[in-house]
Design a protein around this motif. Structure first.
Motif, PDB file in Angstrom:
ATOM      1  N   ARG A  55      -6.794  11.467 -23.134  1.00 38.21           N
ATOM      2  CA  ARG A  55      -7.605  10.310 -23.535  1.00 38.21           C
ATOM      3  C   ARG A  55      -6.743   9.057 -23.624  1.00 38.21           C
ATOM      4  N   VAL A  56      -7.300   7.944 -23.172  1.00 38.52           N
ATOM      5  CA  VAL A  56      -6.639   6.641 -23.222  1.00 38.52           C
ATOM      6  C   VAL A  56      -7.490   5.724 -24.084  1.00 38.52           C
ATOM      7  N   LEU A  57      -6.858   5.103 -25.055  1.00 40.48           N
ATOM      8  CA  LEU A  57      -7.547   4.196 -25.963  1.00 40.48           C
ATOM      9  C   LEU A  57      -7.256   2.766 -25.539  1.00 40.48           C
ATOM     10  N   THR A  58      -8.304   1.956 -25.443  1.00 41.26           N
ATOM     11  CA  THR A  58      -8.125   0.535 -25.159  1.00 41.26           C
ATOM     12  C   THR A  58      -8.794  -0.277 -26.264  1.00 41.26           C
ATOM     13  N   MET A  59      -8.251  -1.474 -26.455  1.00 42.44           N
ATOM     14  CA  MET A  59      -8.816  -2.388 -27.438  1.00 42.44           C
ATOM     15  C   MET A  59      -9.045  -3.726 -26.753  1.00 42.44           C
ATOM     16  N   THR A  60     -10.273  -4.199 -26.801  1.00 44.29           N
ATOM     17  CA  THR A  60     -10.617  -5.477 -26.196  1.00 44.29           C
ATOM     18  C   THR A  60     -10.033  -6.611 -27.044  1.00 44.29           C
ATOM     19  N   PRO A  61      -9.947  -7.815 -26.478  1.00 41.33           N
ATOM     20  CA  PRO A  61      -9.420  -8.946 -27.258  1.00 41.33           C
ATOM     21  C   PRO A  61     -10.168  -9.192 -28.568  1.00 41.33           C
ATOM     22  N   ASP A  62     -11.451  -8.821 -28.610  1.00 46.33           N
ATOM     23  CA  ASP A  62     -12.203  -9.014 -29.856  1.00 46.33           C
ATOM     24  C   ASP A  62     -12.103  -7.817 -30.806  1.00 46.33           C
ATOM     25  N   GLY A  63     -11.301  -6.795 -30.428  1.00 48.36           N
ATOM     26  CA  GLY A  63     -11.038  -5.672 -31.322  1.00 48.36           C
ATOM     27  C   GLY A  63     -11.868  -4.426 -31.113  1.00 48.36           C
ATOM     28  N   ALA A  64     -12.796  -4.437 -30.147  1.00 52.87           N
ATOM     29  CA  ALA A  64     -13.603  -3.239 -29.888  1.00 52.87           C
ATOM     30  C   ALA A  64     -12.727  -2.150 -29.276  1.00 52.87           C
ATOM     31  N   LEU A  65     -12.922  -0.913 -29.729  1.00 52.73           N
ATOM     32  CA  LEU A  65     -12.150   0.217 -29.230  1.00 52.73           C
ATOM     33  C   LEU A  65     -12.971   1.024 -28.240  1.00 52.73           C
ATOM     34  N   ASN A  66     -12.339   1.395 -27.131  1.00 57.56           N
ATOM     35  CA  ASN A  66     -12.976   2.203 -26.104  1.00 57.56           C
ATOM     36  C   ASN A  66     -12.028   3.321 -25.707  1.00 57.56           C
TER      37      ASN A  66
ATOM     38  N   VAL B 163      -1.637   7.299 -31.813  1.00 57.02           N
ATOM     39  CA  VAL B 163      -1.105   5.956 -31.600  1.00 57.02           C
ATOM     40  C   VAL B 163       0.301   5.873 -32.197  1.00 57.02           C
ATOM     41  N   LYS B 164       1.238   5.369 -31.404  1.00 52.88           N
ATOM     42  CA  LYS B 164       2.598   5.146 -31.903  1.00 52.88           C
ATOM     43  C   LYS B 164       2.580   3.882 -32.754  1.00 52.88           C
ATOM     44  N   GLN B 165       3.118   3.994 -33.964  1.00 54.24           N
ATOM     45  CA  GLN B 165       3.135   2.846 -34.862  1.00 54.24           C
ATOM     46  C   GLN B 165       4.507   2.676 -35.484  1.00 54.24           C
ATOM     47  N   TRP B 166       4.794   1.440 -35.797  1.00 51.08           N
ATOM     48  CA  TRP B 166       6.036   1.070 -36.468  1.00 51.08           C
ATOM     49  C   TRP B 166       5.674   0.328 -37.745  1.00 51.08           C
ATOM     50  N   ASP B 167       6.531   0.427 -38.743  1.00 49.14           N
ATOM     51  CA  ASP B 167       6.315  -0.286 -40.008  1.00 49.14           C
ATOM     52  C   ASP B 167       6.785  -1.727 -39.935  1.00 49.14           C
TER      53      ASP B 167
ATOM     54  N   ASN C  40      -6.703   6.951 -33.961  1.00 48.55           N
ATOM     55  CA  ASN C  40      -6.311   8.355 -33.813  1.00 48.55           C
ATOM     56  C   ASN C  40      -7.516   9.285 -33.777  1.00 48.55           C
ATOM     57  N   VAL C  41      -8.533   8.982 -34.551  1.00 48.41           N
ATOM     58  CA  VAL C  41      -9.756   9.791 -34.507  1.00 48.41           C
ATOM     59  C   VAL C  41     -10.375   9.709 -33.112  1.00 48.41           C
ATOM     60  N   LYS C  42     -10.405   8.527 -32.539  1.00 46.56           N
ATOM     61  CA  LYS C  42     -10.979   8.352 -31.202  1.00 46.56           C
ATOM     62  C   LYS C  42     -10.170   9.088 -30.131  1.00 46.56           C
ATOM     63  N   LEU C  43      -8.863   9.234 -30.328  1.00 49.31           N
ATOM     64  CA  LEU C  43      -8.035   9.962 -29.361  1.00 49.31           C
ATOM     65  C   LEU C  43      -8.246  11.469 -29.438  1.00 49.31           C
ATOM     66  N   LYS C  44      -8.737  11.973 -30.562  1.00 50.69           N
ATOM     67  CA  LYS C  44      -9.079  13.382 -30.745  1.00 50.69           C
ATOM     68  C   LYS C  44      -7.926  14.332 -30.434  1.00 50.69           C
ATOM     69  N   ASN C  45      -6.690  13.889 -30.669  1.00 52.36           N
ATOM     70  CA  ASN C  45      -5.516  14.734 -30.441  1.00 52.36           C
ATOM     71  C   ASN C  45      -5.470  15.242 -28.996  1.00 52.36           C
ATOM     72  N   ASP C  46      -5.974  14.447 -28.064  1.00 54.13           N
ATOM     73  CA  ASP C  46      -6.097  14.845 -26.660  1.00 54.13           C
ATOM     74  C   ASP C  46      -5.303  13.889 -25.767  1.00 54.13           C
ATOM     75  N   PRO C  47      -4.172  14.344 -25.208  1.00 55.97           N
ATOM     76  CA  PRO C  47      -3.334  13.479 -24.383  1.00 55.97           C
ATOM     77  C   PRO C  47      -3.986  12.982 -23.092  1.00 55.97           C
TER      78      PRO C  47
END
Length: 97
Positions: free
Chosen positions: A80-91, A29-33, A71-78
């Motif tokens: 894989r696509v990570l989504t987050m629902t409005p309530d915060g669930a990760l898929n 995940v790309k993150q900024w401070d 990042n754990v859910k992405l498993k260092n695998d390009p």
């Protein structure tokens, strides 16, 4: 606290190949401070990733633990696509094509 990009319609969290502190490539995940920095770099970053539609990407705050879980859910695998629902669930799903 880190800031990330989340696509409003799909819930996708923007991720890319990056370098860690040891100068080793990883996919995460790309993150900024800083929220302003994320806002300023959003369109260029998404364009560099090949996103054709830049609208609807929101800068959202996530705590550091949550970013690590992403990042754990992405498993260092390009593929894989990570989504987050409005309530915060990760898929995760595999990118098609």
């Amino acid at each position: 606290m880190p800031y990330v990009l989340r696509q409003e319609q799909t819930g996708e969290i923007a991720a890319c190949i990056q370098k860690n502190n040891y100068n080793i490539d990883y996919y995460g995940v790309k993150q900024w401070d800083d929220e302003e920095e994320a806002e300023a770099q959003r369109d260029t970053f998404l364009n560099d990733l090949g996103h054709e539609h830049l609208g609807g990407w929101l800068v959202v705050k996530l705590d550091e633990h949550r970013v690590k879980v992403c990042n754990v859910k992405l498993k260092n695998d390009p593929t894989r696509v990570l989504t987050m629902t409005p309530d915060g669930a990760l898929n995760v799903h595999t990118r098609q094509g």
